[in-house]
Design a protein around this motif. Structure first.
Motif, PDB file in Angstrom:
ATOM      1  N   LEU A  86       0.758  -1.027   0.052  1.00  0.00           N
ATOM      2  CA  LEU A  86       0.077  -0.221  -0.225  1.00  0.00           C
ATOM      3  C   LEU A  86       0.780   1.355   0.032  1.00  0.00           C
ATOM      4  O   LEU A  86       0.708   2.281  -0.637  1.00  0.00           O
ATOM      5  CB  LEU A  86      -0.982   0.037   1.184  1.00  0.00           C
ATOM      6  N   GLY A  87       1.942   1.335   0.908  1.00  0.00           N
ATOM      7  CA  GLY A  87       2.555   2.511   0.840  1.00  0.00           C
ATOM      8  C   GLY A  87       3.329   2.938  -0.488  1.00  0.00           C
ATOM      9  O   GLY A  87       3.563   4.011  -0.715  1.00  0.00           O
ATOM     10  N   THR A  88       3.893   1.673  -0.978  1.00  0.00           N
ATOM     11  CA  THR A  88       4.397   1.903  -2.264  1.00  0.00           C
ATOM     12  C   THR A  88       3.589   2.564  -3.344  1.00  0.00           C
ATOM     13  O   THR A  88       3.725   3.278  -4.053  1.00  0.00           O
ATOM     14  CB  THR A  88       5.092   0.792  -2.776  1.00  0.00           C
ATOM     15  N   LYS A  89       2.184   1.831  -3.374  1.00  0.00           N
ATOM     16  CA  LYS A  89       1.362   2.221  -4.453  1.00  0.00           C
ATOM     17  C   LYS A  89       1.057   4.025  -3.999  1.00  0.00           C
ATOM     18  O   LYS A  89       0.631   4.859  -4.941  1.00  0.00           O
ATOM     19  CB  LYS A  89      -0.026   1.457  -4.296  1.00  0.00           C
ATOM     20  N   GLN A  90       0.850   4.027  -2.788  1.00  0.00           N
ATOM     21  CA  GLN A  90       0.421   5.522  -2.446  1.00  0.00           C
ATOM     22  C   GLN A  90       1.482   6.601  -2.844  1.00  0.00           C
ATOM     23  O   GLN A  90       1.203   7.728  -3.315  1.00  0.00           O
ATOM     24  CB  GLN A  90       0.179   5.550  -0.921  1.00  0.00           C
ATOM     25  N   ALA A  91       2.650   6.116  -2.566  1.00  0.00           N
ATOM     26  CA  ALA A  91       3.515   7.380  -2.988  1.00  0.00           C
ATOM     27  C   ALA A  91       3.712   7.484  -4.603  1.00  0.00           C
ATOM     28  O   ALA A  91       3.662   8.500  -5.019  1.00  0.00           O
ATOM     29  CB  ALA A  91       4.937   6.844  -2.444  1.00  0.00           C
ATOM     30  N   LEU A  92       3.506   6.389  -5.254  1.00  0.00           N
ATOM     31  CA  LEU A  92       3.394   6.189  -6.788  1.00  0.00           C
ATOM     32  C   LEU A  92       2.227   7.258  -7.100  1.00  0.00           C
ATOM     33  O   LEU A  92       2.549   8.136  -7.896  1.00  0.00           O
ATOM     34  CB  LEU A  92       3.428   5.045  -7.154  1.00  0.00           C
ATOM     35  N   PHE A  93       1.177   6.997  -6.767  1.00  0.00           N
ATOM     36  CA  PHE A  93       0.147   7.485  -7.057  1.00  0.00           C
ATOM     37  C   PHE A  93       0.075   9.097  -6.661  1.00  0.00           C
ATOM     38  O   PHE A  93      -0.197  10.180  -7.504  1.00  0.00           O
ATOM     39  CB  PHE A  93      -1.373   7.126  -6.475  1.00  0.00           C
ATOM     40  N   ALA A  94       0.673   9.584  -5.544  1.00  0.00           N
ATOM     41  CA  ALA A  94       0.812  10.879  -5.245  1.00  0.00           C
ATOM     42  C   ALA A  94       1.694  11.794  -6.271  1.00  0.00           C
ATOM     43  O   ALA A  94       1.311  12.744  -6.695  1.00  0.00           O
ATOM     44  CB  ALA A  94       1.383  11.079  -3.825  1.00  0.00           C
ATOM     45  N   ALA A  95       2.758  10.962  -6.567  1.00  0.00           N
ATOM     46  CA  ALA A  95       3.819  11.570  -7.350  1.00  0.00           C
ATOM     47  C   ALA A  95       2.927  11.698  -8.990  1.00  0.00           C
ATOM     48  O   ALA A  95       3.160  12.653  -9.637  1.00  0.00           O
ATOM     49  CB  ALA A  95       5.134  10.771  -7.572  1.00  0.00           C
ATOM     50  N   SER A 111      -5.138  -6.214  -6.614  1.00  0.00           N
ATOM     51  CA  SER A 111      -5.990  -7.505  -6.530  1.00  0.00           C
ATOM     52  C   SER A 111      -6.727  -7.347  -4.907  1.00  0.00           C
ATOM     53  O   SER A 111      -7.463  -8.208  -4.807  1.00  0.00           O
ATOM     54  CB  SER A 111      -5.601  -8.703  -7.158  1.00  0.00           C
ATOM     55  N   SER A 112      -6.243  -6.830  -4.342  1.00  0.00           N
ATOM     56  CA  SER A 112      -6.371  -6.928  -2.762  1.00  0.00           C
ATOM     57  C   SER A 112      -6.406  -5.857  -2.025  1.00  0.00           C
ATOM     58  O   SER A 112      -7.053  -5.503  -0.847  1.00  0.00           O
ATOM     59  CB  SER A 112      -5.542  -8.046  -2.141  1.00  0.00           C
ATOM     60  N   LEU A 113      -5.784  -4.754  -2.335  1.00  0.00           N
ATOM     61  CA  LEU A 113      -5.743  -3.399  -1.657  1.00  0.00           C
ATOM     62  C   LEU A 113      -6.725  -2.468  -1.551  1.00  0.00           C
ATOM     63  O   LEU A 113      -7.585  -2.749  -2.766  1.00  0.00           O
ATOM     64  CB  LEU A 113      -4.504  -2.797  -1.768  1.00  0.00           C
ATOM     65  N   SER A 114      -7.302  -1.750  -0.804  1.00  0.00           N
ATOM     66  CA  SER A 114      -8.121  -0.665  -0.900  1.00  0.00           C
ATOM     67  C   SER A 114      -7.813   0.297  -2.094  1.00  0.00           C
ATOM     68  O   SER A 114      -7.120   0.889  -2.017  1.00  0.00           O
ATOM     69  CB  SER A 114      -8.339  -0.126   0.466  1.00  0.00           C
ATOM     70  N   VAL A 115      -8.725   0.615  -2.952  1.00  0.00           N
ATOM     71  CA  VAL A 115      -8.586   1.514  -3.826  1.00  0.00           C
ATOM     72  C   VAL A 115      -8.699   2.973  -3.110  1.00  0.00           C
ATOM     73  O   VAL A 115      -8.150   3.980  -3.587  1.00  0.00           O
ATOM     74  CB  VAL A 115      -9.782   1.348  -5.111  1.00  0.00           C
ATOM     75  N   ALA A 116      -9.567   3.164  -2.112  1.00  0.00           N
ATOM     76  CA  ALA A 116      -9.872   4.237  -1.351  1.00  0.00           C
ATOM     77  C   ALA A 116      -8.639   4.700  -0.759  1.00  0.00           C
ATOM     78  O   ALA A 116      -8.158   5.729  -0.993  1.00  0.00           O
ATOM     79  CB  ALA A 116     -10.905   4.145  -0.534  1.00  0.00           C
ATOM     80  N   SER A 117      -7.816   3.631  -0.154  1.00  0.00           N
ATOM     81  CA  SER A 117      -6.682   3.941   0.522  1.00  0.00           C
ATOM     82  C   SER A 117      -5.669   4.594  -0.625  1.00  0.00           C
ATOM     83  O   SER A 117      -4.635   5.476  -0.063  1.00  0.00           O
ATOM     84  CB  SER A 117      -6.184   2.777   1.211  1.00  0.00           C
ATOM     85  N   ILE A 118      -5.603   4.034  -1.845  1.00  0.00           N
ATOM     86  CA  ILE A 118      -4.727   4.478  -2.803  1.00  0.00           C
ATOM     87  C   ILE A 118      -5.218   5.904  -3.448  1.00  0.00           C
ATOM     88  O   ILE A 118      -4.139   6.891  -3.690  1.00  0.00           O
ATOM     89  CB  ILE A 118      -4.652   3.589  -3.800  1.00  0.00           C
ATOM     90  N   ALA A 119      -6.253   6.224  -3.607  1.00  0.00           N
ATOM     91  CA  ALA A 119      -7.012   7.436  -4.246  1.00  0.00           C
ATOM     92  C   ALA A 119      -6.796   8.701  -3.246  1.00  0.00           C
ATOM     93  O   ALA A 119      -6.377   9.684  -3.836  1.00  0.00           O
ATOM     94  CB  ALA A 119      -8.417   7.242  -4.113  1.00  0.00           C
ATOM     95  N   THR A 120      -6.803   8.368  -1.888  1.00  0.00           N
ATOM     96  CA  THR A 120      -6.661   9.589  -1.231  1.00  0.00           C
ATOM     97  C   THR A 120      -5.244  10.133  -0.936  1.00  0.00           C
ATOM     98  O   THR A 120      -4.962  11.224  -0.366  1.00  0.00           O
ATOM     99  CB  THR A 120      -7.281   9.156   0.288  1.00  0.00           C
TER     100      THR A 120
END
Length: 380
Positions: A86-95, A111-120
């Motif tokens: 999750l943390g790796t995806k969040q950092a990438l999406f923020a950038a 396939s398993s992580l929260s889309v909401a957690s990534i989106a925010t």
């Protein structure tokens, strides 16, 4: 997965940019896509000109992903397929959200992580959506479209139309652990392992029963070995934790010990089966009465899970059946199967399992109880 999605988009006529955190990965992807397209030429499915044109549409970036985000500035959609952290995806999406156009869709293949957690983690999080392909992406037709609570309606429409234009089957699901397929399929693996642990049958016999009596292409143990026991265990744990430790999704000690031992399946040479040179392939016990016990129990649990997915509004009955036939090649949809067997028979079987084991793992779905009481069927 990333190279497979890139191939699908390029064959559909899109210009594609492919980058990776590992600077050597895109070179491998170039070879992989070229080889895959050449095999299609050899099979007569595409022409040499089509192969060359598709490959020419993909720009392979050699530099590490974090240094090249500006390359995505003009993209209409960016599909992420990196490690499930999750943390790796969040950092990438923020950038990424700081680099791309404001109306660009940011899609995660999680396939398993929260889309909401990534989106925010993003600027304009309403343009973030889950677009989950199945591996191998060029072959398997299903794509799960997963809007989170604030995904814009036009983003759902655009993402769905895009993947359908790639000749994929799109189903829309809510942002829940495991989405449709990985959640609904948990009993296929979990109940098989449970029967193995109980001594009901060995792995070869359970696999034989699901192929011979169930009409599935692979049994649960050979499929887990094919997927990788580490991957299957990780998904099971993710769904279990995501549903607040609901006992229906509890991982097994057998899974954990195999992973700890490094018995990951085909890729490591050992799993539930031994794939090393000279290893003996175990023979199943071809007892159709025993096979029926195995098949009926697993199928009952799968159907109950599918019905609960409708109850909790994970997806529509039509999309749940479509997902299981197009995503994991079940011979028929689980809710269609339920109609054929009779919902009252499924409820009796679930009630007997719950009574026998005394575990909440075997609780019948409230929707199953309601539909039996009201004499209803699916798709009426």
């Amino acid at each position: 997965m990333g190279s497979g999605i890139a191939q699908v988009a390029a064959q559909a006529g899109h210009e594609v940019i492919l980058a990776d955190a590992d600077p050597g990965a895109t070179e491998k992807a170039n070879v992989s896509i070229a080889d895959a397209l050449t095999r299609l030429v050899e099979k007569g499915k595409i022409s040499v000109a089509s192969r060359d044109a598709a490959l020419a549409r993909v720009r392979f970036i050699a530099e590490p992903l974090g240094e090249t985000l500006a390359a995505y500035r003009d993209c209409g959609i960016v599909i992420e397929a990196i490690v499930e952290e999750l943390g790796t995806k969040q950092a990438l999406f923020a950038a990424l959200s700081a680099e791309v156009a404001p109306d660009a869709i940011l899609a995660t293949n999680t396939s398993s992580l929260s889309v909401a957690s990534i989106a925010t983690s993003c600027r304009a999080p309403e343009r973030v959506i889950g677009v989950h392909f199945f591996n191998p992406a060029p072959v398997l037709p299903l794509v799960e479209i997963i809007p989170w609570l604030d995904t814009a309606a036009d983003v759902v429409t655009r993402a769905t139309r895009l993947v359908e234009s790639w000749k994929k089957t799109a189903v829309v699901a809510s942002d829940t652990p495991g989405i449709i397929v990985h959640r609904t399929a948990r009993p296929f693996y979990g109940e098989a392992i449970r029967m193995l642990e109980e001594g009901v049958a060995d792995a070869a016999t359970i696999d034989w029963a699901m192929r011979e009596l169930g009409g599935l292409r692979m049994g649960p143990f050979e499929l887990m070995d094919f997927i990788g026991n580490d991957v299957n265990y990780a998904v099971t744990r993710s769904v279990f934790e995501g549903f607040f430790y609901d006992p229906r999704y509890r991982p097994s000690l057998t899974q954990r010990r195999l992973v700890e031992a490094g018995f990951l399946g085909r890729k490591s040479g050992r799993g539930y089966y031994d794939y090393r040179p000279g290893a003996t392939v175990p023979e199943p016990r071809r007892d159709r009465e025993l096979g029926a016990v195995v098949f009926d129990r697993i199928l009952t649990m799968l159907i109950n899970e599918a019905i609960d997915g409708v109850f909790l509004r994970v997806a529509s009955p039509q999309d749940i059946d479509l997902a299981m036939t197009r995503g994991v090649n079940y011979p028929k949809g689980l809710l269609t199967w339920a109609n054929e067997l009779g919902l009252d028979a499924i409820l009796r079987a679930m009630t007997e399992l719950q009574h026998h084991f005394g575990e909440d793992r075997y609780r019948p779905s409230p929707l199953l109880r309601r539909m039996v009481a009201e004499h209803r069927r699916f798709f009426e």
